[in-house]
Design a protein around this motif. Sequence first.
Motif, short mmCIF file in Angstrom:
data_model
loop_
_atom_site.label_atom_id
_atom_site.label_comp_id
_atom_site.label_asym_id
_atom_site.label_seq_id
_atom_site.Cartn_x
_atom_site.Cartn_y
_atom_site.Cartn_z
N GLU A 57 -0.19 -4.92 -1.07
CA GLU A 57 0.81 -5.13 -0.38
C GLU A 57 1.18 -3.80 0.20
N ALA A 58 0.92 -3.13 -0.05
CA ALA A 58 1.86 -1.80 1.03
C ALA A 58 0.37 -1.45 2.18
N ALA A 59 -0.90 -2.15 1.39
CA ALA A 59 -2.36 -1.82 2.70
C ALA A 59 -2.26 -2.84 3.36
N LEU A 60 -1.38 -3.58 2.98
CA LEU A 60 -1.64 -4.68 3.95
C LEU A 60 -0.53 -4.79 4.96
N ALA A 61 0.70 -3.98 4.79
CA ALA A 61 1.27 -3.75 5.74
C ALA A 61 1.05 -3.05 6.66
N VAL A 62 0.41 -2.32 6.56
CA VAL A 62 0.02 -1.27 7.30
C VAL A 62 -0.77 -2.16 8.39
#
Length: 246
Positions: free
Chosen positions: A212-217
């Motif tokens: 989720e952190a990666a997809l937020a970027v």
Amino acid sequence: MHDLADFQRDFSAALFSAEVAGAAALAVHRNSGARAAIDALAANYPVVRALFGEEPFAACARSYLQAHPPRDPRLSHVGASFAAFLGTYPSAGDLPWIGDVAALEHLWLESLFAADAVVLDGEALLALGLDDGTKVALHPATRFAQFASPAASIWRAHDQGDPGALETIDWRPEAVIVTRHDQTVGIAPLSAAGLAFVGAIAASHTMVAAAEAALAVDPGLDLSAIFGALIDAGTFTYATDDGSLS
């Protein structure tokens, strides 16, 4: 009374102190000790040495070792604060990115000598299951960093013996991941999303939270591709429930 560690630190400091230059009893030890430390620093930072040139690097090494005499008998630990020192070294002013390259070389060295652990491959990760609570940990040899300069591209150009490649480098900040797989240390570029993913794993978040952190970027990220590349590089090992190495 000093213990052995205190004696070793004091003796090391004396070897690199200008105040003992005329002391005959220490002269031989000082010269041989200084030469060994300079050679160790050169071996630990070969690309920095190449970028500086032999004589300027030797002068820099002497200045560094006088200010920061070795405290550890292991030669691989010589120069642990070298990158920070370069940020204050006057002759490095024309190479403002040299500290980043030194920091990258230190990460490479740390990875090489880091503890061993089981490397999680794709099959092992599938066996863990990918539910909301699944965690992995970074392998002890994994390192990652964000640099203000293209430190990895500069390092790679010299490591591959192609200094001319410096002229073609895209001059922008770079993030990198350093891993050790099959006893070989590798340095690879890391996207902003990849950096977010690895950072979340380092902070003991679940794999789902890291994704989720990666997809937020980068909402358009091909998550399977970046995750596969990290697995192939030997980035992960098992984690306990609290995220520490098992």
